[in-house]
Scaffold this active site. Sequence first.
Site, PDB file in Angstrom:
ATOM      1  N   LYS A  60      -9.016   2.117  -2.518  1.00 60.58           N
ATOM      2  CA  LYS A  60      -9.276   1.481  -1.229  1.00 60.58           C
ATOM      3  C   LYS A  60     -10.698   1.806  -0.785  1.00 60.58           C
ATOM      4  O   LYS A  60     -11.135   2.962  -0.838  1.00 60.58           O
ATOM      5  CB  LYS A  60      -8.262   1.984  -0.193  1.00 60.58           C
ATOM      6  CG  LYS A  60      -8.306   1.302   1.154  1.00 60.58           C
ATOM      7  CD  LYS A  60      -7.138   1.790   2.022  1.00 60.58           C
ATOM      8  CE  LYS A  60      -7.084   1.109   3.370  1.00 60.58           C
ATOM      9  NZ  LYS A  60      -5.911   1.532   4.158  1.00 60.58           N
ATOM     10  N   TYR A  85      -9.084   4.523  13.452  1.00 68.98           N
ATOM     11  CA  TYR A  85      -8.790   4.169  14.841  1.00 68.98           C
ATOM     12  C   TYR A  85      -7.285   4.115  15.064  1.00 68.98           C
ATOM     13  O   TYR A  85      -6.486   4.072  14.127  1.00 68.98           O
ATOM     14  CB  TYR A  85      -9.436   2.822  15.186  1.00 68.98           C
ATOM     15  CG  TYR A  85      -9.042   1.693  14.262  1.00 68.98           C
ATOM     16  CD1 TYR A  85      -7.890   0.947  14.479  1.00 68.98           C
ATOM     17  CD2 TYR A  85      -9.826   1.381  13.150  1.00 68.98           C
ATOM     18  CE1 TYR A  85      -7.523  -0.078  13.626  1.00 68.98           C
ATOM     19  CE2 TYR A  85      -9.469   0.360  12.287  1.00 68.98           C
ATOM     20  CZ  TYR A  85      -8.316  -0.369  12.521  1.00 68.98           C
ATOM     21  OH  TYR A  85      -7.952  -1.371  11.665  1.00 68.98           O
ATOM     22  N   CYS A 102      -5.207  -3.210   2.180  1.00 68.90           N
ATOM     23  CA  CYS A 102      -5.075  -3.228   3.644  1.00 68.90           C
ATOM     24  C   CYS A 102      -6.398  -3.441   4.368  1.00 68.90           C
ATOM     25  O   CYS A 102      -6.909  -4.539   4.450  1.00 68.90           O
ATOM     26  CB  CYS A 102      -4.362  -1.969   4.110  1.00 68.90           C
ATOM     27  SG  CYS A 102      -3.542  -2.191   5.725  1.00 68.90           S
ATOM     28  N   GLU A 130       0.839  -1.206   0.000  1.00 70.64           N
ATOM     29  CA  GLU A 130       0.000   0.000   0.000  1.00 70.64           C
ATOM     30  C   GLU A 130       0.872   1.254   0.000  1.00 70.64           C
ATOM     31  O   GLU A 130       1.857   1.355   0.745  1.00 70.64           O
ATOM     32  CB  GLU A 130      -0.884  -0.029   1.251  1.00 70.64           C
ATOM     33  CG  GLU A 130      -1.756   1.205   1.456  1.00 70.64           C
ATOM     34  CD  GLU A 130      -2.556   1.133   2.743  1.00 70.64           C
ATOM     35  OE1 GLU A 130      -3.543   1.882   2.869  1.00 70.64           O
ATOM     36  OE2 GLU A 130      -2.201   0.332   3.641  1.00 70.64           O
TER      37      GLU A 130
END
Length: 603
Positions: free
Chosen positions: A116, A122, A174, A41
């Site tokens: 993506k 978070y 991811c 990524e």
Amino acid sequence: MKIAIAQLNPTIGDLAGNAQKILAAAQQAADQGARLLLTPELSLCGYPPRDLLMHPGFVASMAKTLEQIAHDLPRSLIALVGTVELNPNSLLHGGKPLFNSMALLEDGKIRHVFHKRLLPTYDVFDEDRYFEPGQQANHFVLALQKAEVSQTASPPFLAPLSPPPSLHIGVTICEDLWNDEEFWGKRSYTVNPIADLAQQGVDLTINLSASPYTVGKQRLREAMLKHSATRFAQPVIYANQVGGNDDLIFDGCSVAFNRQGELVCRARAFETDLVLLEFQDGDLQPSVVNAVPDSDDAEIWAALVLGVRDYAQKCGFSQVVIGLSGGIDSALVAAIAVEALGRENVLGVLMPSTYSSAHSVKDALALAENLGMRTETLPIGNLMQSYDQTFIDLFAGTEFGLAEENIQSRIRGNLLMAISNKFGHLLLSTGNKSEMAVGYCTLYGDMNGGLAAIADVPKTRVYSLCRWLNSHQLSAISYQPSALKTQNLKLKTELIPNNILTKPPSAELKPGQVDQDSLPDYDTLDAILSRLIHSHQTPDEIVAGGYDPQIVNMIVKLVTRAEFKRRQAPPGLKVTDRAFGTGWRMPIANRWLPSAASAMEKE
């Protein structure tokens, strides 16, 4: 068909350097007959680029560099390269200005760009700040060349079976992989990109990641990937970034599972790597499966060595300086630094005061001899007297206390920073997570530094790592890049002197001082901190676990009040799932202080 995973170590913002790494891996893959190359990524700019993405010139340079990579790739190879893409609808219809994307490069051109879909917000992630989520399942069809088409052996009187002429490949980036409700027991997002791809009937799913390391995370990744492969009867390849970028460490460990959920490939841990897989007869075939560190201590050691090495080198430092106190924290940091950068590039400075014990100086020198590192000794007794004389009138009529104790630490911090400034050394601070949590550290003193190497390592883990290091001196370097496997550490029966491991820890800022004068024993402290910080337990829940309510309330108060110190600390390498760094966002001016009801009743 051969598929190559390029496990790269990019430097954030080094577009030219990262492009060269991609092209070098591409050439190596092509030389070995690979048809498809996978990169992590945002492999072009490095992950995480953070607010560099707010500079239009940076994004434009990335686009230009991507075009050049496409032009320079071997023509026999198709490559997936991580990049960002402008969102053309953001001005007219709203939304974020960029996509986190994966570009498919073929025959000198950018053929497809995939976005993506799931953007994490978070812990250390803040992707919604920059990116618009993709709205559709990502997949492409790769036409098989004649040599890649697997023929099933047939008797001469039967016509050969006709294999499919193409391979249908699903692309995820991811977080797209981390939303399987069957594995987690819930969904964090409304869509599951892996399930969507299964419905599309893809033959193979790939995931291009920049997944930061935390202790034990590889076991979780592999369990999740195994579940995904078996649930959808679909082989999966996971390509991860490796290396240190600021406080984050990426462990690599790229893996692949066949449609039966069997592990068929694993790249090296904490190293760059290039591994090849064969997709044949509708599935991934067994390939190289590298070992991973065999214990938590082994992987934390490897992570910290990589983190220190990359932080120093990517920030332009070749040498480091450390304050050697004769204590266990500075001993561990010194060992990490020597392994990361070589003994000739590590300077240890002893700064004894009138309160320093003779064994502390002796232990620090013994450690330095074991490591083969240079030392300098700068006594601070005269400097302490000068400070005392300066404050004699202002402090008259007051008792000796924290202010005077902390002057010693700040003298040492000043001396270390002067050495850093004079010789261009990176100063490594040596405070551990337990101290950082409760504020048992001195601003502008022992907190000085450019990198806090063990700021996410609790004191009990510091002891564990040092004991492990003493018994695994050979394996301690077994996960380092081959070019650096030089056994930097001087092998002795006791690398960390036994007295450092057995003596009571002390800041030695006043006569007879030990840490337990101010804190509970570290086993108790770390257990409470783990419940409070990692498990988010309330004080009452912690007390229910068998801990003294007054001690629990004291620890909660110390953690809350130390926030202003942590905010001013140097970046610390993250090795746990809850570190005092990018992902820690507590207010300083805060009046909310939870307490255990049972302790309040006693008061």
